[in-house]
Design a protein around this motif. Structure first.
Motif, mmCIF file in Angstrom:
data_model
loop_
_atom_site.group_PDB
_atom_site.id
_atom_site.type_symbol
_atom_site.label_atom_id
_atom_site.label_comp_id
_atom_site.label_asym_id
_atom_site.label_seq_id
_atom_site.Cartn_x
_atom_site.Cartn_y
_atom_site.Cartn_z
ATOM 1 N N ILE A 175 0.854 -1.193 0.000
ATOM 2 C CA ILE A 175 0.000 0.000 0.000
ATOM 3 C C ILE A 175 0.884 1.235 0.000
ATOM 4 N N HIS A 176 0.700 2.084 -0.995
ATOM 5 C CA HIS A 176 1.476 3.318 -1.107
ATOM 6 C C HIS A 176 0.627 4.485 -0.599
ATOM 7 N N ILE A 177 1.088 5.116 0.465
ATOM 8 C CA ILE A 177 0.407 6.296 0.992
ATOM 9 C C ILE A 177 1.252 7.503 0.627
ATOM 10 N N PRO A 178 0.743 8.360 -0.269
ATOM 11 C CA PRO A 178 1.549 9.500 -0.720
ATOM 12 C C PRO A 178 1.764 10.520 0.399
ATOM 13 N N LYS A 179 2.925 11.145 0.380
ATOM 14 C CA LYS A 179 3.270 12.166 1.365
ATOM 15 C C LYS A 179 2.750 13.521 0.884
#
Length: 131
Positions: free
Chosen positions: A5-9
Motif C-alpha cells: 500500500i502506497h500512501i503518498p506524502k
C-alpha cells in the motif's frame, strides 16, 4: 500486504496561524489559514480542527473549501486567545487530481505567539507555520 500500500506524502500544503488587525474593531486577531504552495489546484478540502490539553477539549470544528487554486491560500477560522494555550490540531483531507491525500497539522500549546512569528510563504504576512 501492508507493504504494497502506497500512501503518498503531502508536500507544499501548510497551515499557518497569522496575527492580523481586524479592520472594524482594530484588534489583533489570530486566524488560521491553509496554504497551497503547489503548482496544481486542490479540490474538496475537508478540515476538522480542535484544541485540547490534558484537562480541556474544545468542540470539534468542521470546514469545507470547495476549490483552492495553485499558489494560493484560504482562511480556515478565527482563533480565540484562550485556544492558543491548547494544542491545536487541523486534520486536512483533499483531492489533488484524482488522488485523495490527508495530513494532520499540530500546533503545540503556547507555540502560537508573537515571539514565534515568521514570514509566511505566499501571504507576505507574519505568522506561525506548520509544514
Amino acid at each position: 500486504m501492508k507493504k504494497d500500500i502506497h500512501i503518498p506524502k503531502v508536500e507544499d500544503v501548510f497551515v499557518a496561524v497569522v496575527q492580523e488587525q481586524h479592520p472594524e474593531y482594530k484588534t489583533d486577531d489570530w486566524n488560521a489559514y491553509i496554504i497551497n504552495n503547489k503548482d496544481v489546484d486542490l479540490d474538496t478540502i475537508l478540515i476538522v480542527s480542535k484544541g485540547y490539553s490534558e484537562e480541556k477539549v474544545t468542540p470539534v470544528m468542521r470546514h469545507t473549501i470547495k476549490h483552492l487554486p495553485a499558489r494560493s491560500y484560504s482562511k480556515i477560522e478565527f482563533m480565540q486567545n484562550d485556544v492558543l494555550k491548547l494544542n491545536n490540531e487541523f486534520k486536512i483531507t483533499f483531492f489533488e487530481g484524482n488522488q485523495m491525500l490527508d495530513k494532520i497539522y499540530l500546533f503545540r500549546k503556547n507555540t502560537i505567539n508573537v515571539k514565534a512569528l515568521q514570514t509566511i510563504p505566499l501571504m507576505q504576512l507574519k505568522g506561525v507555520l506548520v509544514k
